[in-house]
Design an enzyme around this catalytic site. Structure first.
Site, short mmCIF file in Angstrom:
data_model
loop_
_atom_site.label_atom_id
_atom_site.label_comp_id
_atom_site.label_asym_id
_atom_site.label_seq_id
_atom_site.Cartn_x
_atom_site.Cartn_y
_atom_site.Cartn_z
N CYS A 5 0.81 -1.21 0.00
CA CYS A 5 0.00 0.00 0.00
C CYS A 5 0.85 1.26 0.00
O CYS A 5 2.06 1.21 0.06
CB CYS A 5 -0.85 0.02 1.26
SG CYS A 5 -1.45 -1.58 1.72
N ARG A 32 0.92 2.59 -5.92
CA ARG A 32 1.28 1.50 -5.00
C ARG A 32 0.08 0.60 -4.69
O ARG A 32 0.23 -0.43 -4.04
CB ARG A 32 1.81 2.08 -3.70
CG ARG A 32 3.03 2.94 -3.87
CD ARG A 32 3.49 3.48 -2.55
NE ARG A 32 3.93 2.42 -1.68
CZ ARG A 32 5.15 1.91 -1.66
NH1 ARG A 32 6.05 2.39 -2.47
NH2 ARG A 32 5.47 0.95 -0.83
N TRP A 78 -3.65 -2.07 -1.77
CA TRP A 78 -3.67 -3.11 -2.82
C TRP A 78 -3.67 -4.45 -2.10
O TRP A 78 -2.69 -4.81 -1.46
CB TRP A 78 -2.42 -2.96 -3.67
CG TRP A 78 -2.33 -3.87 -4.85
CD1 TRP A 78 -2.86 -3.65 -6.08
CD2 TRP A 78 -1.63 -5.12 -4.94
NE1 TRP A 78 -2.54 -4.68 -6.93
CE2 TRP A 78 -1.79 -5.60 -6.26
CE3 TRP A 78 -0.89 -5.88 -4.04
CZ2 TRP A 78 -1.24 -6.79 -6.69
CZ3 TRP A 78 -0.35 -7.07 -4.47
CH2 TRP A 78 -0.52 -7.51 -5.79
N ASN A 104 1.71 -0.31 5.90
CA ASN A 104 2.10 -1.00 4.67
C ASN A 104 3.04 -2.12 5.09
O ASN A 104 4.08 -1.86 5.68
CB ASN A 104 2.83 -0.02 3.73
CG ASN A 104 3.47 -0.72 2.55
OD1 ASN A 104 3.01 -1.76 2.13
ND2 ASN A 104 4.53 -0.14 2.03
N GLY A 105 2.66 -3.35 4.80
CA GLY A 105 3.51 -4.48 5.17
C GLY A 105 2.67 -5.66 5.62
O GLY A 105 1.48 -5.74 5.31
N GLU A 479 10.07 -7.89 -23.28
CA GLU A 479 9.58 -6.66 -22.66
C GLU A 479 8.36 -6.12 -23.41
O GLU A 479 7.39 -5.67 -22.79
CB GLU A 479 10.72 -5.63 -22.63
CG GLU A 479 10.35 -4.25 -22.12
CD GLU A 479 9.78 -4.22 -20.71
OE1 GLU A 479 9.82 -5.24 -20.00
OE2 GLU A 479 9.25 -3.16 -20.33
N LYS A 483 4.58 -5.54 -21.75
CA LYS A 483 3.83 -4.28 -21.80
C LYS A 483 2.41 -4.54 -22.30
O LYS A 483 1.45 -4.03 -21.76
CB LYS A 483 4.49 -3.25 -22.73
CG LYS A 483 5.81 -2.66 -22.27
CD LYS A 483 5.72 -1.74 -21.09
CE LYS A 483 5.89 -2.49 -19.80
NZ LYS A 483 7.10 -2.44 -19.07
N GLU A 486 0.32 -6.44 -19.60
CA GLU A 486 -0.02 -5.81 -18.33
C GLU A 486 -0.96 -4.62 -18.46
O GLU A 486 -1.71 -4.35 -17.54
CB GLU A 486 1.23 -5.45 -17.51
CG GLU A 486 2.10 -4.36 -18.04
CD GLU A 486 3.28 -4.05 -17.10
OE1 GLU A 486 3.19 -4.29 -15.90
OE2 GLU A 486 4.29 -3.54 -17.62
N HIS A 502 8.37 -24.86 -33.00
CA HIS A 502 8.35 -26.09 -32.18
C HIS A 502 7.12 -26.14 -31.27
O HIS A 502 7.16 -26.80 -30.24
CB HIS A 502 9.63 -26.18 -31.36
CG HIS A 502 10.85 -26.37 -32.21
ND1 HIS A 502 11.19 -27.57 -32.79
CD2 HIS A 502 11.79 -25.47 -32.61
CE1 HIS A 502 12.30 -27.42 -33.50
NE2 HIS A 502 12.68 -26.15 -33.41
N LYS A 601 2.65 -0.86 -8.68
CA LYS A 601 3.96 -0.46 -9.21
C LYS A 601 5.09 -1.17 -8.45
O LYS A 601 6.05 -1.63 -9.03
CB LYS A 601 4.11 1.06 -9.08
CG LYS A 601 5.46 1.58 -9.53
CD LYS A 601 5.39 2.02 -10.97
CE LYS A 601 6.73 2.43 -11.51
NZ LYS A 601 6.83 2.01 -12.92
C1 AGP Z 1 6.94 -3.25 -15.19
O1 AGP Z 1 6.17 -2.78 -16.26
C2 AGP Z 1 6.22 -4.08 -14.27
N1 AGP Z 1 5.10 -3.40 -13.73
C3 AGP Z 1 6.99 -4.94 -13.27
O2 AGP Z 1 7.33 -6.08 -13.97
C4 AGP Z 1 8.25 -4.37 -12.59
O3 AGP Z 1 9.25 -4.17 -13.55
C5 AGP Z 1 8.73 -5.34 -11.49
O4 AGP Z 1 7.74 -5.44 -10.52
C6 AGP Z 1 10.05 -4.94 -10.88
O5 AGP Z 1 10.00 -3.70 -10.25
P1 AGP Z 1 11.32 -2.97 -9.73
O6 AGP Z 1 12.12 -2.62 -10.92
O7 AGP Z 1 10.81 -1.76 -8.98
O8 AGP Z 1 12.03 -3.94 -8.85
#
Ligand code: AGP
Length: 606
Positions: A5, A32, A78, A104-105, A479, A483, A486, A502, A601
């Site tokens: 959070c 967050r 979250w 948070n935790g 990558e 994108k 997600e 394959h 995030k």
């Molecule tokens: C990135 O688009 C993602 N949301 C996610 O994979 C992110 O890169 C991952 O959680 C790692 O985060 P960090 O770089 O803050 O450790």
């Protein structure tokens, strides 16, 4: 109940419309978590309002301008376990409704504490681990009349991870804070002090910050900051935050993600401007190590793959990239000759922290790459290089990814130069080309934008897609697919192009989108065969390539970039059309790219 959070707290000398400040700051922390939101205000009484939903929706039901007070706290949540209900939202309170807290935790021993508290007659409103903190404080206050004493005793009883901010009617002009493993910073303002999970939350009010460390507890009043550890007072160390408030605003862009895509040239320019001694020292640690392990998650993991693939060829020693949550498989390789390179934008990803803490015990050297000053990962490492991307609010990493790639590749070239595998004259030519990358990226974004938008309109109805590449471009395909998954919620599978026949090719039928990341390197001719295989099955071929590529006539949509020669140029430039396509596809499908469902995030749980 586990939560991940954002928390915020504010104490002011004068009465102010404090919820305006709290909600404004919470907006900066929404990345967050955004399942539910809550605030608590201490005035003559304790007022708590909390609801499931996003901040803007919840704020409509809060009298933002009508409540004048000196002390308030806020929370955006979250949830990973249990539903985001009104009762489970923070702040939580005790039986007498005198205490309010945000957390948070994870409180690991909450079940046993809850059992004891239930036996003493406490009544719980939620299923959360957090609520036990309020009842523990209530219980301690029966023994002592000093709230700080009660707070310290409570902290000794809880086990787990936490950033906590507490307010109490018994001491109404103070905020009590504690930190262990979850991030917490203090913002020092004029007749106003703040606490928050992250720096963007306080930037509009102050740029003077104190980074709290694990095991520290603090008390804020409007004009003082008191910190102690193990009952010993600590002199607060104020650092100037270089990020400006504007850097964390949208500046006219419809979404943070698009703004951050456009910020890549400046992020790259700042990141590549590493002081020479810092670069050489870090590169020397790479040369000195007998084996190297990159540790990262998600997008950051993809960034490490570019460097790993290059270094394996040029340093000729064992080099691995490990997904942080799977580090165990490499444990036996780690000793005092190992260099661990944790790469984490936030520096707070729990998987990375756990892996680093565990592997470090084997006496390995550590070099962290992080975007957040004094983040946990940065503080755990012996050496740190910060990417200079500025705050990234969009959940999907864009500018921090290309900045990570920039740092990692620059380090890789410098290490190759130091160990003699890259000649000085070549190295200097590389540096010359690297200097031009920000301008290339600027043009690339502008040239790709319209086409990405048009393509998004065509592929928005797709249910599934492939991202294929060979050789050094495979991490870019991975990558690009991440994108798309997600933020646009289209299934996207990345595969080495040669491997697609394959198995995965069985999924391809008429109009199935297949993205090919196909630069004009040694793989150019080979990938043509893979393009033909997909074309023969009716696939919609989307090609990201360089001017003059033999594959151009075979594609349905082509993003043509200028001819490049270095891995760093390609790794940074080829991803940009894919970022834009994912962004516009999300928008076309009616989703908010900044707040993808089920994601946060910073993933501070493992
Ligand atoms: C990135 O688009 C993602 N949301 C996610 O994979 C992110 O890169 C991952 O959680 C790692 O985060 P960090 O770089 O803050 O450790």
């Amino acid at each position: 109940m586990i939560s991940m959070c954002g928390i915020i707290a504010c104490v002011s000398k004068e009465k102010i419309p404090i919820l305006k400040t709290i909600l404004n700051s919470l907006k900066k922390l929404e990345y967050r978590g955004y399942d539910s939101v809550g605030v608590a205000v201490i005035d003559d009484s304790l007022f708590i309002q909390k609801e499931p939903g996003k901040i803007d929706d919840v704020a409509k039901n809060i009298n933002v301008n009508g409540i004048f007070a000196k002390v308030a706290i806020g929370h955006t949540r979250w949830a990973t376990h249990g539903k985001p209900t009104q009762k489970n939202a923070h702040p939580h309170s005790d039986c007498t409704n005198s205490i309010a807290l945000v957390h948070n935790g994870i409180i690991e021993n909450y079940l046993e504490l809850k059992k004891e508290l239930l036996a003493k007659g406490h009544v719980f409103q939620s299923e959360t681990d957090t609520e036990i903190i309020a009842h523990l404080l209530e219980e301690e206050l029966k023994e002592t009349h000093d709230f700080f004493d009660a707070f310290k005793t409570m902290i000794k009883k809880i086990k787990g991870t936490y950033a906590i901010a507490v307010v109490s009617k018994s001491d109404p002009e103070k905020i009590f804070l504690a930190k262990k493993d979850s991030p917490l910073i203090i913002g020092v303002g004029k007749s106003q002090n703040f606490a928050a999970s992250d720096i963007p939350a306080i930037l509009e009010y102050t740029r003077d910050a104190i980074i709290l460390h694990d095991g520290e507890i603090a008390v804020l009043t409007a004009e003082s900051v008191y910190i102690e550890r193990n009952n010993v007072p600590i002199e607060p160390k104020v650092v100037k935050v270089l990020w400006s408030p504007e850097m964390a605003q949208k500046r006219g862009y419809p979404h943070f993600m698009l703004k951050e895509i456009y910020e890549q040239p400046i992020a790259l320019r700042n990141t590549l401007d590493i002081p020479e001694t810092e670069l050489l020292n870090a590169a020397q640690t790479i040369v000195d190590a007998e084996n190297i392990i990159f540790i990262a998650s998600g997008t950051s993991y993809h960034a490490t793959l570019h460097a790993k693939n290059y270094l394996i060829r040029h340093l000729k020693k064992p080099i691995y990239s490990v997904i942080a949550s799977e580090y165990d498989s490499l444990k036996s390789l780690v000793d005092d000759t190992t260099l661990l390179i944790p790469v984490s934008q936030s520096g707070e990803t729990m998987d990375v922290i756990r892996a680093l803490n565990d592997l470090k015990e084997r006496k390995a050297n550590t070099l962290a790459i992080s975007n957040v000053y004094q983040s946990t990962v940065a503080r755990l490492a012996n050496h740190v290089i910060y990417t200079q991307a500025g705050p990234e609010i969009g959940v999907a990493a864009t500018k921090t990814y290309t900045s990570q790639v920039a740092v990692l590749m620059l380090l890789s070239y410098t290490a190759s130069f130091l160990n003699g595998s890259l000649e000085q004259s070549e190295y200097h030519k590389y540096l010359e080309k690297i200097r031009k990358i920000p301008v290339m990226v600027e043009k690339n974004i502008l040239n790709s934008e319209l086409q990405a938008r048009q393509l998004a309109q065509k592929i928005k109805i797709a249910e599934s897609s492939f991202y294929l590449a060979r050789g050094q471009s495979i991490p870019t395909a991975m990558e690009g697919a991440l994108k798309m998954k997600e933020i646009a919620y289209i299934h996207a599978e990345s595969y080495p192009a040669g491997e697609s026949k394959h198995g995965p090719i069985a999924l391809v039928s008429e109009n199935f989108p297949v993205f090919f990341v196909a630069p004009r390197d040694e793989t150019e001719k080979k990938i043509l065969g893979n393009i033909e295989e997909m074309k023969a099955r009716g696939a919609n071929i989307i090609l990201v390539t360089e001017a003059g590529s033999v594959a151009i006539p075979r594609a349905d949509t082509t993003f043509i970039l200028p001819k490049m020669t270095l891995t760093i140029e390609r790794a940074i430039n080829l991803i940009i059309p894919l970022q834009l396509v994912a962004y516009y596809t999300a928008v076309e499908r009616g989703y908010d790219p900044d707040k993808p469902r089920n994601l946060a995030k910073t993933v501070t749980v493992d």
